[in-house]
Design a protein around this motif. Structure first.
Motif, short mmCIF file in Angstrom:
data_model
loop_
_atom_site.label_atom_id
_atom_site.label_comp_id
_atom_site.label_asym_id
_atom_site.label_seq_id
_atom_site.Cartn_x
_atom_site.Cartn_y
_atom_site.Cartn_z
N VAL A 89 54.52 43.48 32.54
CA VAL A 89 53.47 43.53 34.30
C VAL A 89 52.82 44.89 33.73
O VAL A 89 52.94 45.79 33.50
N SER A 90 51.54 44.84 34.36
CA SER A 90 50.67 45.71 34.48
C SER A 90 51.11 46.67 34.99
O SER A 90 51.35 46.77 35.98
N SER A 91 50.78 47.82 34.33
CA SER A 91 51.81 49.23 34.51
C SER A 91 51.27 49.25 36.07
O SER A 91 51.88 50.29 37.60
N THR A 147 49.59 55.32 38.31
CA THR A 147 48.43 55.84 38.90
C THR A 147 47.54 55.62 37.57
O THR A 147 47.61 56.91 36.55
N VAL A 148 47.50 55.01 36.93
CA VAL A 148 46.70 54.89 35.74
C VAL A 148 45.38 54.40 34.94
O VAL A 148 44.85 53.36 33.89
N ARG A 149 44.89 53.76 36.75
CA ARG A 149 43.21 53.03 36.40
C ARG A 149 43.13 54.31 36.23
O ARG A 149 42.37 55.31 36.34
N PRO A 199 56.97 47.76 32.56
CA PRO A 199 55.24 48.13 32.50
C PRO A 199 54.28 48.04 30.86
O PRO A 199 54.72 48.73 30.32
N VAL A 200 52.90 47.46 31.11
CA VAL A 200 52.33 47.87 30.03
C VAL A 200 50.67 48.03 30.54
O VAL A 200 50.47 47.37 31.39
N CYS A 201 50.45 49.24 30.27
CA CYS A 201 48.86 49.67 30.82
C CYS A 201 48.19 50.06 29.20
O CYS A 201 48.40 50.91 28.97
N ASP A 248 40.71 40.95 36.88
CA ASP A 248 40.16 41.36 36.96
C ASP A 248 39.48 42.19 35.61
O ASP A 248 38.13 43.14 35.13
N SER A 249 40.44 42.67 35.29
CA SER A 249 39.95 43.65 34.27
C SER A 249 39.75 43.01 32.83
O SER A 249 40.48 42.00 32.04
N PRO A 250 38.96 44.02 31.91
CA PRO A 250 38.62 43.30 30.67
C PRO A 250 40.21 43.79 29.83
O PRO A 250 39.12 43.10 28.99
N SER A 251 40.56 44.27 30.24
CA SER A 251 41.97 44.43 29.14
C SER A 251 43.45 43.64 29.34
O SER A 251 43.57 42.51 28.94
N SER A 252 43.65 43.77 31.03
CA SER A 252 44.66 42.64 31.71
C SER A 252 44.73 41.82 32.42
O SER A 252 45.30 40.73 32.38
N GLY A 253 43.16 41.08 32.57
CA GLY A 253 43.12 39.96 33.08
C GLY A 253 43.32 38.38 32.80
O GLY A 253 43.24 39.19 31.52
S1 SF4 Z 1 44.68 48.52 31.51
FE1 SF4 Z 1 44.14 48.64 33.76
S2 SF4 Z 1 44.20 47.08 34.65
FE2 SF4 Z 1 46.10 47.23 33.05
S3 SF4 Z 1 47.70 48.12 33.77
FE3 SF4 Z 1 45.91 49.91 32.70
S4 SF4 Z 1 45.53 50.49 34.49
FE4 SF4 Z 1 46.37 48.51 34.86
#
Ligand code: SF4
Length: 318
Positions: A10-12, A18-20, A43-45, A107-112
């Motif tokens: 799951v996206s962390s 609080t990783v945004r 979790p993975v960010c 919508d995330s450029p890394s996780s979307g």
């Molecule tokens: S990269 Fe952005 S969208 Fe992906 S888990 Fe981290 S904060 Fe969330």
């Protein structure tokens, strides 16, 4: 089935971490309050886990849709190689996690996973056709892994399909752990038949043929072809029409037991379901009652009747 061993990536930030880039999170209550009772989340960010700070400059995808660069928006710093290095390392770790699914932040450029904006180099225009760099790496490495985005899980049909596939993948992995042989594969397939028929009559037929002729195939090849067909077949949605077909089909297993009134009542509730007047759970409750009452062994073993915990209420939508 034990549910504590169902691991889902799951996206962390969806867990409330609080990783945004702005120091916030995107906690999703359905994930943290409901799915967490059944799944063990990994979790993975990708941004923080690859060494970026919180807060940090926001980023976006720029360039080619299939191979964009990951650039910070204001100062144009290129984080593509950092992210690609991270993806390579993380994917190796995830291979050992025995995941049954992955839920990504949209919508995330890394996780979307779907329809992420990719900008032209001038930054003036964008198209919603990209994938976040980490989501792309996961999708390419694990082509059969059930993948979804958190926003889409709020659609009842997409949610049911994703979660059904996660549970099914766990069942398949448990079957492999038992030390599979040809007889066990026949038993596994027999139990999945109605579920497959509800998702994809084509895969139901293909896998039936594969298993029937499977004795002539090397065991490894038979299992990998079955796995692919099984997980691909479940990607198709179990529509009202296909479910109604299964309900009529399974009636054949106990219609000689039913009284005239019972048969009429069951046909009536199937009709209500077909006309979108009642959710699938209504005819299935009656079917399960008759299966117990008349002790129909074949149907008792069908995963279709209990593919996931009833408490998730995945079949309660019309
Ligand atoms: S990269 Fe952005 S969208 Fe992906 S888990 Fe981290 S904060 Fe969330």
């Amino acid at each position: 089935m034990m549910t504590e061993n169902i691991k889902v990536g799951v996206s962390s930030c969806l867990l409330g971490n609080t990783v945004r880039y702005d120091g916030g999170h995107k906690r999703d209550r359905y994930i943290t309050d409901t799915l967490s009772q059944y799944f063990q989340f990994v979790p993975v960010c990708p941004e923080v886990d690859s060494g970026m700070t919180v807060p940090r400059e926001a980023m976006r995808l720029v360039g080619e849709i299939e191979s964009p660069r990951l650039l910070t928006i204001r100062s144009g710093i290129d984080h593509t190689e950092r992210m690609e290095d991270f993806c390579r390392r993380k994917i190796e770790e995830l291979k050992k996690e025995d995941l049954c699914g992955f839920i990504f932040k949209s919508d995330s450029p890394s996780s979307g996973l779907y329809r992420v904006k990719v900008y032209t180099p001038s930054g003036m225009n964008s198209v919603r056709k990209g994938k976040g760099l980490f989501a792309r790496a996961v999708a390419e490495t694990f082509p059969l892994l059930p993948l979804e985005e958190e926003g889409r899980l709020h659609d009842a049909v997409l949610r049911e399909n994703f979660i059904e596939r996660v549970f099914s993948y766990r069942r398949w992995k448990d079957f492999l752990l038992e030390g599979p042989d040809y007889k066990k594969l026949i038993r596994f397939h027999t139990r999945q038949k109605l579920l497959l028929l509800a998702h994809s009559p084509r895969h139901y037929a293909l896998l039936g043929k594969l298993v029937a002729g499977g004795k002539g195939l090397p065991p490894g090849e038979l299992l990998s072809r079955y796995e692919e067909g099984f997980l691909e077949g479940l990607k198709s949605f179990a529509t009202v029409k296909k479910n109604a077909n299964v309900l009529h089909h399974l009636m054949g297993y106990f219609k000689t037991h039913l009284t005239r009134d019972e048969k009429a009542e069951l046909l009536e509730v199937i009709k209500g379901y077909s006309g979108s007047l009642a959710p699938l759970t209504v005819p299935l409750t009656l079917v399960n009652h008759y299966v117990r009452k008349y002790d129909v062994a074949y149907l008792k073993g069908q995963v279709y009747l209990h593919p996931h915990p009833a408490e998730l209420m995945l079949r309660n939508h019309v």
